[in-house]
Design a protein around this motif. Structure first.
Motif, PDB file in Angstrom:
ATOM      1  N   LEU A 120       2.097  11.094  -9.237  1.00  0.00           N
ATOM      2  CA  LEU A 120       0.981  10.036  -9.277  1.00  0.00           C
ATOM      3  C   LEU A 120       0.441  10.216  -8.087  1.00  0.00           C
ATOM      4  CD1 LEU A 120       2.600   6.846 -11.100  1.00  0.00           C
ATOM      5  CD2 LEU A 120       0.912   8.512 -11.981  1.00  0.00           C
ATOM      6  N   LYS A 121      -0.980   9.867  -7.945  1.00  0.00           N
ATOM      7  CA  LYS A 121      -1.614   9.824  -6.488  1.00  0.00           C
ATOM      8  C   LYS A 121      -1.486   8.377  -6.107  1.00  0.00           C
ATOM      9  CE  LYS A 121      -5.509  11.898  -4.447  1.00  0.00           C
ATOM     10  NZ  LYS A 121      -7.004  12.582  -4.300  1.00  0.00           N
ATOM     11  N   ILE A 122      -0.492   8.340  -4.928  1.00  0.00           N
ATOM     12  CA  ILE A 122       0.037   6.956  -4.223  1.00  0.00           C
ATOM     13  C   ILE A 122      -0.617   7.222  -2.945  1.00  0.00           C
ATOM     14  CG2 ILE A 122       1.847   5.598  -3.573  1.00  0.00           C
ATOM     15  CD1 ILE A 122       1.548   5.981  -6.572  1.00  0.00           C
ATOM     16  N   ASN A 123      -1.531   5.982  -2.625  1.00  0.00           N
ATOM     17  CA  ASN A 123      -1.835   6.005  -1.352  1.00  0.00           C
ATOM     18  C   ASN A 123      -2.610   6.983  -0.707  1.00  0.00           C
ATOM     19  OD1 ASN A 123      -2.546   4.476   1.080  1.00  0.00           O
ATOM     20  ND2 ASN A 123      -0.389   4.804   2.208  1.00  0.00           N
ATOM     21  N   GLY A 124      -3.454   7.706  -1.740  1.00  0.00           N
ATOM     22  CA  GLY A 124      -4.285   8.968  -1.306  1.00  0.00           C
ATOM     23  C   GLY A 124      -3.361  10.382  -1.329  1.00  0.00           C
ATOM     24  N   THR A 125      -2.170  10.406  -1.932  1.00  0.00           N
ATOM     25  CA  THR A 125      -1.308  11.645  -1.828  1.00  0.00           C
ATOM     26  C   THR A 125      -0.575  11.672  -3.245  1.00  0.00           C
ATOM     27  OG1 THR A 125      -0.921  11.524   0.738  1.00  0.00           O
ATOM     28  CG2 THR A 125       0.439  12.907  -0.549  1.00  0.00           C
ATOM     29  N   TRP A 126      -0.552  13.020  -3.587  1.00  0.00           N
ATOM     30  CA  TRP A 126       0.334  13.330  -4.771  1.00  0.00           C
ATOM     31  C   TRP A 126       1.480  13.028  -4.391  1.00  0.00           C
ATOM     32  CZ3 TRP A 126      -1.655  12.845  -9.375  1.00  0.00           C
ATOM     33  CH2 TRP A 126      -3.112  13.151  -9.625  1.00  0.00           C
ATOM     34  N   ALA A 127       2.347  12.319  -5.093  1.00  0.00           N
ATOM     35  CA  ALA A 127       3.930  12.160  -4.922  1.00  0.00           C
ATOM     36  C   ALA A 127       4.615  12.182  -5.935  1.00  0.00           C
ATOM     37  CB  ALA A 127       3.971  10.386  -4.219  1.00  0.00           C
ATOM     38  N   ASP A 128       5.868  12.724  -5.695  1.00  0.00           N
ATOM     39  CA  ASP A 128       6.978  13.009  -6.583  1.00  0.00           C
ATOM     40  C   ASP A 128       7.404  11.662  -6.887  1.00  0.00           C
ATOM     41  OD1 ASP A 128       6.608  15.545  -5.918  1.00  0.00           O
ATOM     42  OD2 ASP A 128       8.610  15.766  -4.894  1.00  0.00           O
ATOM     43  N   HIS A 129       7.957  11.448  -8.337  1.00  0.00           N
ATOM     44  CA  HIS A 129       8.275  10.059  -8.674  1.00  0.00           C
ATOM     45  C   HIS A 129       9.888  10.442  -9.539  1.00  0.00           C
ATOM     46  CE1 HIS A 129       4.783   8.389  -7.885  1.00  0.00           C
ATOM     47  NE2 HIS A 129       5.095   7.292  -8.288  1.00  0.00           N
ATOM     48  N   LEU A 130      10.546   9.177  -9.350  1.00  0.00           N
ATOM     49  CA  LEU A 130      11.742   9.368 -10.170  1.00  0.00           C
ATOM     50  C   LEU A 130      11.365   8.609 -11.615  1.00  0.00           C
ATOM     51  CD1 LEU A 130      14.316   7.829  -7.767  1.00  0.00           C
ATOM     52  CD2 LEU A 130      13.821  10.310  -8.366  1.00  0.00           C
ATOM     53  N   LEU A 131      11.969   9.149 -12.611  1.00  0.00           N
ATOM     54  CA  LEU A 131      11.619   8.782 -14.163  1.00  0.00           C
ATOM     55  C   LEU A 131      12.705   7.814 -14.578  1.00  0.00           C
ATOM     56  CD1 LEU A 131       9.747  11.976 -15.477  1.00  0.00           C
ATOM     57  CD2 LEU A 131       8.705  10.178 -14.340  1.00  0.00           C
ATOM     58  N   PHE A 132      12.361   6.680 -15.312  1.00  0.00           N
ATOM     59  CA  PHE A 132      13.302   6.010 -15.785  1.00  0.00           C
ATOM     60  C   PHE A 132      12.999   5.759 -17.345  1.00  0.00           C
ATOM     61  CE2 PHE A 132      13.802   5.519 -11.279  1.00  0.00           C
ATOM     62  CZ  PHE A 132      15.119   5.156 -11.193  1.00  0.00           C
ATOM     63  N   GLY A 133      13.873   5.463 -18.128  1.00  0.00           N
ATOM     64  CA  GLY A 133      13.657   5.127 -19.615  1.00  0.00           C
ATOM     65  C   GLY A 133      14.582   3.965 -20.043  1.00  0.00           C
ATOM     66  N   LEU A 134      14.166   3.422 -21.000  1.00  0.00           N
ATOM     67  CA  LEU A 134      14.944   2.244 -21.690  1.00  0.00           C
ATOM     68  C   LEU A 134      14.687   2.212 -23.288  1.00  0.00           C
ATOM     69  CD1 LEU A 134      17.127  -0.158 -21.280  1.00  0.00           C
ATOM     70  CD2 LEU A 134      15.179  -1.644 -20.995  1.00  0.00           C
ATOM     71  N   VAL A 135      15.571   2.094 -24.114  1.00  0.00           N
ATOM     72  CA  VAL A 135      15.366   2.237 -25.590  1.00  0.00           C
ATOM     73  C   VAL A 135      15.652   1.155 -26.019  1.00  0.00           C
ATOM     74  CG1 VAL A 135      16.053   3.680 -27.708  1.00  0.00           C
ATOM     75  CG2 VAL A 135      15.715   4.740 -25.654  1.00  0.00           C
ATOM     76  N   CYS A 136      15.077   0.419 -27.361  1.00  0.00           N
ATOM     77  CA  CYS A 136      15.358  -0.851 -27.771  1.00  0.00           C
ATOM     78  C   CYS A 136      16.876  -1.037 -28.159  1.00  0.00           C
ATOM     79  CB  CYS A 136      14.336  -1.189 -28.786  1.00  0.00           C
ATOM     80  SG  CYS A 136      14.560  -0.036 -30.380  1.00  0.00           S
ATOM     81  N   GLN A 141       0.782  -1.339   0.151  1.00  0.00           N
ATOM     82  CA  GLN A 141      -0.032   0.135  -0.011  1.00  0.00           C
ATOM     83  C   GLN A 141       0.712   1.258  -0.007  1.00  0.00           C
ATOM     84  OE1 GLN A 141      -3.188  -0.713   3.147  1.00  0.00           O
ATOM     85  NE2 GLN A 141      -4.628  -0.461   1.206  1.00  0.00           N
ATOM     86  N   PRO A 142       2.083   1.204   0.638  1.00  0.00           N
ATOM     87  CA  PRO A 142       2.739   2.651   0.626  1.00  0.00           C
ATOM     88  C   PRO A 142       3.172   2.943  -0.801  1.00  0.00           C
ATOM     89  CG  PRO A 142       3.642   1.346   2.289  1.00  0.00           C
ATOM     90  CD  PRO A 142       2.605   0.529   1.585  1.00  0.00           C
ATOM     91  N   TRP A 143       3.112   2.044  -1.716  1.00  0.00           N
ATOM     92  CA  TRP A 143       3.634   2.307  -2.980  1.00  0.00           C
ATOM     93  C   TRP A 143       2.736   2.492  -4.017  1.00  0.00           C
ATOM     94  CZ3 TRP A 143       7.825   3.512  -0.947  1.00  0.00           C
ATOM     95  CH2 TRP A 143       8.387   2.639  -0.047  1.00  0.00           C
ATOM     96  N   GLU A 144       1.331   2.277  -3.845  1.00  0.00           N
ATOM     97  CA  GLU A 144       0.201   2.052  -5.007  1.00  0.00           C
ATOM     98  C   GLU A 144      -0.831   3.158  -4.696  1.00  0.00           C
ATOM     99  OE1 GLU A 144      -1.247  -1.948  -4.821  1.00  0.00           O
ATOM    100  OE2 GLU A 144       0.396  -2.935  -5.567  1.00  0.00           O
ATOM    101  N   PRO A 145      -1.469   3.206  -5.709  1.00  0.00           N
ATOM    102  CA  PRO A 145      -2.898   4.245  -5.344  1.00  0.00           C
ATOM    103  C   PRO A 145      -3.595   3.344  -4.370  1.00  0.00           C
ATOM    104  CG  PRO A 145      -2.308   3.677  -7.752  1.00  0.00           C
ATOM    105  CD  PRO A 145      -1.509   2.810  -7.038  1.00  0.00           C
ATOM    106  N   SER A 146      -4.490   4.161  -3.685  1.00  0.00           N
ATOM    107  CA  SER A 146      -5.396   3.661  -2.756  1.00  0.00           C
ATOM    108  C   SER A 146      -6.097   2.638  -3.286  1.00  0.00           C
ATOM    109  CB  SER A 146      -6.322   4.857  -2.075  1.00  0.00           C
ATOM    110  OG  SER A 146      -5.753   5.869  -1.605  1.00  0.00           O
ATOM    111  N   TRP A 147      -6.554   1.443  -2.453  1.00  0.00           N
ATOM    112  CA  TRP A 147      -7.187   0.453  -2.751  1.00  0.00           C
ATOM    113  C   TRP A 147      -8.835   0.526  -2.433  1.00  0.00           C
ATOM    114  CZ3 TRP A 147      -4.808  -4.791  -0.987  1.00  0.00           C
ATOM    115  CH2 TRP A 147      -3.511  -5.031  -1.388  1.00  0.00           C
ATOM    116  N   PRO A 148      -9.643   0.636  -3.616  1.00  0.00           N
ATOM    117  CA  PRO A 148     -10.929   0.736  -3.397  1.00  0.00           C
ATOM    118  C   PRO A 148     -11.459  -0.145  -2.001  1.00  0.00           C
ATOM    119  CG  PRO A 148     -10.529   0.777  -5.480  1.00  0.00           C
ATOM    120  CD  PRO A 148      -9.519   0.110  -4.891  1.00  0.00           C
ATOM    121  N   ASP A 149     -12.461   0.085  -1.549  1.00  0.00           N
ATOM    122  CA  ASP A 149     -13.091  -0.919  -0.329  1.00  0.00           C
ATOM    123  C   ASP A 149     -13.402  -2.327  -0.937  1.00  0.00           C
ATOM    124  OD1 ASP A 149     -12.896   1.139   1.351  1.00  0.00           O
ATOM    125  OD2 ASP A 149     -14.893   1.692   1.367  1.00  0.00           O
TER     126      ASP A 149
END
Length: 198
Positions: free
Chosen positions: A173-189, A45-53
């Motif tokens: 992204l809104k994670i566990n009910g709070t808008w949260a900063d994220h690190l962005l990663f990429g990979l090219v073929c 749960q600390p890393w995901e959007p809030s779970w619906p009931d």
């Protein structure tokens, strides 16, 4: 009725990787999925959007499968469960979503591993396997992923799989009910690491 047939038969690709098997979820996976999610609730749960009931109910799982079926049919997403090589034990899930064609040819990776299987290299194996699928079968040019700065385990998975940190996004992204900063990663073929893990 056709949708139920699809869910039961789990049409779609089955992808084998180093120590993992990826395949679309099936209706018969409900018990294993709900048990693993419930067992891992505090861990995830600390890393995901809030779970619906009703998130772990059979009705919610059926709705989820319906969304997955439509997304795959349209080519917008490839949702897979992560299983052991025999296909008997559910370890987590990984999704290639937000697939954009044309000038982008890109998609976004998201994944979770159940707590009993964390720290065993399963997440890294699944990301490498999905990367191969995305570049070889889905013929994408680029993959993107993100994680919370405090989610060191997820960051390690991405880095081991060859993803490069490209920046940070505020209130991404809104994670566990709070808008949260994220690190962005990429990979090219054509990144060298892609050829190594192909």
């Amino acid at each position: 009725m056709a949708l139920l047939d699809w869910m039961t038969d789990a049409t779609g690709p089955v992808v084998e990787g180093q120590g993992v098997l990826l395949r679309p979820p099936r209706a018969g996976d409900y018990a294993a999925w709900s048990e693993l999610r419930e067992q891992s609730r505090d861990y995830l749960q600390p890393w995901e959007p809030s779970w619906p009931d009703d998130d772990l109910t059979k009705a919610a799982f059926r709705r989820r499968l319906g969304v997955y079926a439509r997304e795959m049919e349209l080519g917008h997403a490839w949702p897979f469960f992560i299983l052991d090589p025999s296909g008997r034990t559910l370890h987590g899930a990984i999704t290639l979503s937000n697939v954009r064609r044309g000038v982008a040819e890109t998609g976004t990776l998201g994944y979770w591993i159940g707590q009993p299987f964390a720290g065993q290299g399963i997440g890294t194996a699944a990301v490498r396997t999905m990367t191969r699928f995305a570049f070889q079968s889905a013929r994408l040019h680029r993959l993107e992923a993100s994680c919370l700065p405090t989610n060191l385990a997820s960051r390690r998975v991405l880095e081991k799989a060859g993803f490069v940190k490209e920046g940070e996004a505020r209130a991404y992204l809104k994670i566990n009910g709070t808008w949260a900063d994220h690190l962005l990663f990429g990979l090219v073929c054509d990144d060298p690491v892609v050829r190594t893990h192909a």
